[in-house]
Design a protein around this motif. Structure first.
Motif, PDB file in Angstrom:
ATOM      1  N   ILE A 113       0.853  -1.183   0.000  1.00  0.00           N
ATOM      2  CA  ILE A 113       0.000   0.000   0.000  1.00  0.00           C
ATOM      3  C   ILE A 113       0.887   1.231   0.000  1.00  0.00           C
ATOM      4  O   ILE A 113       1.747   1.380   0.874  1.00  0.00           O
ATOM      5  CB  ILE A 113      -0.932   0.014   1.227  1.00  0.00           C
ATOM      6  CG1 ILE A 113      -1.752  -1.285   1.288  1.00  0.00           C
ATOM      7  CG2 ILE A 113      -1.852   1.231   1.191  1.00  0.00           C
ATOM      8  CD1 ILE A 113      -2.606  -1.423   2.543  1.00  0.00           C
ATOM      9  N   GLY A 114       0.710   2.114  -0.992  1.00  0.00           N
ATOM     10  CA  GLY A 114       1.562   3.288  -1.105  1.00  0.00           C
ATOM     11  C   GLY A 114       0.777   4.566  -1.281  1.00  0.00           C
ATOM     12  O   GLY A 114      -0.375   4.556  -1.723  1.00  0.00           O
ATOM     13  N   ASN A 115       1.413   5.675  -0.931  1.00  0.00           N
ATOM     14  CA  ASN A 115       0.871   7.009  -1.159  1.00  0.00           C
ATOM     15  C   ASN A 115       1.884   7.822  -1.947  1.00  0.00           C
ATOM     16  O   ASN A 115       3.079   7.785  -1.653  1.00  0.00           O
ATOM     17  CB  ASN A 115       0.566   7.694   0.173  1.00  0.00           C
ATOM     18  CG  ASN A 115       0.213   9.168   0.047  1.00  0.00           C
ATOM     19  OD1 ASN A 115       0.772  10.010   0.727  1.00  0.00           O
ATOM     20  ND2 ASN A 115      -0.723   9.501  -0.838  1.00  0.00           N
ATOM     21  N   CYS A 119       3.526   4.920  -4.254  1.00  0.00           N
ATOM     22  CA  CYS A 119       2.823   4.089  -5.244  1.00  0.00           C
ATOM     23  C   CYS A 119       3.794   3.604  -6.321  1.00  0.00           C
ATOM     24  O   CYS A 119       3.703   2.458  -6.779  1.00  0.00           O
ATOM     25  CB  CYS A 119       1.684   4.868  -5.887  1.00  0.00           C
ATOM     26  SG  CYS A 119       0.424   5.435  -4.737  1.00  0.00           S
ATOM     27  N   VAL A 136      -1.627  -4.570  -5.007  1.00  0.00           N
ATOM     28  CA  VAL A 136      -1.125  -3.228  -4.733  1.00  0.00           C
ATOM     29  C   VAL A 136      -2.302  -2.272  -4.547  1.00  0.00           C
ATOM     30  O   VAL A 136      -3.256  -2.283  -5.331  1.00  0.00           O
ATOM     31  CB  VAL A 136      -0.228  -2.735  -5.896  1.00  0.00           C
ATOM     32  CG1 VAL A 136       0.062  -1.255  -5.771  1.00  0.00           C
ATOM     33  CG2 VAL A 136       1.060  -3.544  -5.960  1.00  0.00           C
ATOM     34  N   GLN A 138      -3.032   1.861  -4.268  1.00  0.00           N
ATOM     35  CA  GLN A 138      -2.393   3.147  -4.550  1.00  0.00           C
ATOM     36  C   GLN A 138      -3.294   4.297  -4.112  1.00  0.00           C
ATOM     37  O   GLN A 138      -4.459   4.357  -4.491  1.00  0.00           O
ATOM     38  CB  GLN A 138      -2.095   3.278  -6.043  1.00  0.00           C
ATOM     39  CG  GLN A 138      -1.254   2.140  -6.612  1.00  0.00           C
ATOM     40  CD  GLN A 138      -0.904   2.377  -8.062  1.00  0.00           C
ATOM     41  OE1 GLN A 138      -0.360   3.425  -8.416  1.00  0.00           O
ATOM     42  NE2 GLN A 138      -1.200   1.410  -8.915  1.00  0.00           N
ATOM     43  N   CYS A 141      -1.423   8.320  -6.609  1.00  0.00           N
ATOM     44  CA  CYS A 141      -0.128   7.975  -7.188  1.00  0.00           C
ATOM     45  C   CYS A 141       0.560   9.206  -7.788  1.00  0.00           C
ATOM     46  O   CYS A 141      -0.076  10.026  -8.455  1.00  0.00           O
ATOM     47  CB  CYS A 141      -0.327   6.932  -8.283  1.00  0.00           C
ATOM     48  SG  CYS A 141       1.189   6.430  -9.121  1.00  0.00           S
ATOM     49  N   PRO A 235       4.348   5.991 -13.954  1.00  0.00           N
ATOM     50  CA  PRO A 235       3.325   5.068 -13.438  1.00  0.00           C
ATOM     51  C   PRO A 235       2.691   4.215 -14.517  1.00  0.00           C
ATOM     52  O   PRO A 235       2.429   3.026 -14.300  1.00  0.00           O
ATOM     53  CB  PRO A 235       2.309   6.006 -12.777  1.00  0.00           C
ATOM     54  CG  PRO A 235       2.604   7.365 -13.306  1.00  0.00           C
ATOM     55  CD  PRO A 235       4.054   7.385 -13.602  1.00  0.00           C
ATOM     56  N   THR A 246      -4.421  -4.132  -8.896  1.00  0.00           N
ATOM     57  CA  THR A 246      -4.208  -2.922  -8.111  1.00  0.00           C
ATOM     58  C   THR A 246      -5.520  -2.170  -7.932  1.00  0.00           C
ATOM     59  O   THR A 246      -6.375  -2.167  -8.824  1.00  0.00           O
ATOM     60  CB  THR A 246      -3.152  -2.006  -8.773  1.00  0.00           C
ATOM     61  OG1 THR A 246      -2.920  -0.876  -7.925  1.00  0.00           O
ATOM     62  CG2 THR A 246      -3.596  -1.505 -10.131  1.00  0.00           C
ATOM     63  N   ILE A 248      -6.919   1.642  -6.940  1.00  0.00           N
ATOM     64  CA  ILE A 248      -6.476   3.026  -6.893  1.00  0.00           C
ATOM     65  C   ILE A 248      -7.540   3.890  -6.232  1.00  0.00           C
ATOM     66  O   ILE A 248      -8.697   3.901  -6.649  1.00  0.00           O
ATOM     67  CB  ILE A 248      -6.177   3.567  -8.305  1.00  0.00           C
ATOM     68  CG1 ILE A 248      -5.078   2.734  -8.987  1.00  0.00           C
ATOM     69  CG2 ILE A 248      -5.760   5.033  -8.232  1.00  0.00           C
ATOM     70  CD1 ILE A 248      -4.771   3.171 -10.408  1.00  0.00           C
ATOM     71  N   TRP A 250      -8.208   8.000  -5.059  1.00  0.00           N
ATOM     72  CA  TRP A 250      -7.680   9.317  -5.450  1.00  0.00           C
ATOM     73  C   TRP A 250      -8.493  10.433  -4.804  1.00  0.00           C
ATOM     74  O   TRP A 250      -9.699  10.548  -5.028  1.00  0.00           O
ATOM     75  CB  TRP A 250      -7.759   9.471  -6.963  1.00  0.00           C
ATOM     76  CG  TRP A 250      -6.667  10.329  -7.533  1.00  0.00           C
ATOM     77  CD1 TRP A 250      -6.569  11.695  -7.485  1.00  0.00           C
ATOM     78  CD2 TRP A 250      -5.516   9.872  -8.240  1.00  0.00           C
ATOM     79  NE1 TRP A 250      -5.427  12.110  -8.113  1.00  0.00           N
ATOM     80  CE2 TRP A 250      -4.754  11.005  -8.597  1.00  0.00           C
ATOM     81  CE3 TRP A 250      -5.037   8.612  -8.616  1.00  0.00           C
ATOM     82  CZ2 TRP A 250      -3.561  10.930  -9.294  1.00  0.00           C
ATOM     83  CZ3 TRP A 250      -3.851   8.521  -9.312  1.00  0.00           C
ATOM     84  CH2 TRP A 250      -3.119   9.669  -9.653  1.00  0.00           C
TER      85      TRP A 250
END
Length: 310
Positions: A113-115, A119, A136, A138, A141, A235, A246, A248, A250
């Motif tokens: 898990i990314g920010n 990401c 994953v 995101q 991203c 990306p 993944t 996403i 936002w």
């Protein structure tokens, strides 16, 4: 914020256990872990942040899984080696770090898990280490709008000014001076109020959380090295290669990563779902955890069920 505000105290918080350290290629990497069973999750922060940026998410996700939050090399309480001497701060480097972390610390394939730039890191990890990544998530991203490959599409002033600024920052006294102007409570708060739509989320604790690592004597070198980094993967290039699903999320009011551009990422086959969050900025996990936590949890549980019943 006044000078009396100290670093965030995690000791009595349900969000954290005692910080632990793992040695990677001779460098000390700081991480925290919570949760003893269920799917493993590895949380990767954005540029200038640290694992504390996940303090509002960890307790909820640890109810059904094993949560690991780490400080990338160069950030938080992890080592900050001088850029270019023994290691470069690139997404390939950080992807290797997270891949090795999954293998050596987590010990099983994990959901990542990314920010923001996190990401890019988690997607790079999935591409380089597909056997160690189950999926994953995101959050806003980084679109890497200052990447060399995107320069031709930018306004002419940005085409000219960005390389000039990057070259100026390479002059160490100038880079140190620029960083010193940014690493103040007033400036950090001002930047956060641009990135966050909900002003009440920009607390003294958050400002100090971001400022504390900047007091390391090498923090300026890391900052300058990354701001001068305009290469590496985009990306969409990583999405085109992504070997796992993944999800996403936002924040629609992100001033740095426009949601209209973010929605274009939903066209890639690896994207299982794209959800936009009205009234939320660049860091949804911190600004709107009540919206992010259940959505991420539901998606992870769906993936676990799909793996069990293909």
């Amino acid at each position: 914020m006044t000078a009396s505000v100290s670093a965030p105290d995690f000791s009595n918080s349900p969000t954290s256990t005692t910080p632990q350290f793992w040695t990677w290629r001779g460098f000390r990497i700081c991480y925290r872990q919570q949760g003893n069973s269920g799917p493993a999750m590895v949380l990767v922060h954005g540029f200038g942040a640290s694992m504390g940026h996940w303090r509002k998410n960890i307790p909820d996700w640890a109810d059904f899984g094993q949560v690991y939050a780490l400080d990338l090399l160069g950030f938080g309480n992890s080592h900050k080696p001088t850029p270019g001497l023994v290691i470069d701060y690139t997404f390939e480097t950080w992807g290797d770090l997270v891949g090795d972390f999954c293998r050596e610390v987590v010990g099983e394939p994990a959901f990542l898990i990314g920010n923001s730039i996190g990401c890019i890191v988690v997607m790079q990890t999935a591409v380089s280490y597909p056997d160690w990544v189950r999926g994953v998530v995101q959050l806003n991203c980084s679109l890497r709008l200052l990447h060399d490959k995107r320069r031709a599409s930018q306004a002419w002033i940005k085409q000219v000014s960005a390389p000039i600024l990057q070259n100026l920052l390479a002059i160490k006294p100038l880079g140190d001076f620029f960083f010193a102007q940014l690493a103040t409570p007033k400036t950090v708060r001002k930047i956060l109020l641009q990135a966050y739509r909900q002003e009440e989320a920009v607390s003294d604790e958050l400002v100090e959380l971001l400022l504390q690592p900047s007091r390391d004597r090498r923090a300026s070198d890391v900052f300058v090295a990354f701001t001068r980094y305009s290469q590496g993967p985009l990306p969409e290039e990583l999405l085109d290669q992504l070997p796992c699903p993944t999800f996403i999320l936002w924040g629609e009011d992100d001033p740095w990563e426009p949601v209209q551009l973010g929605r274009q990422l939903a066209n890639y086959a690896a994207v299982d779902a794209f959800v936009s969050l009205p009234g939320v900025g660049h860091c949804p996990q911190d600004e709107a955890p009540n919206e992010v936590n259940p959505r991420v949890r539901d998606w992870l549980q769906q993936q676990v069920q799909r793996e069990a019943n293909p």
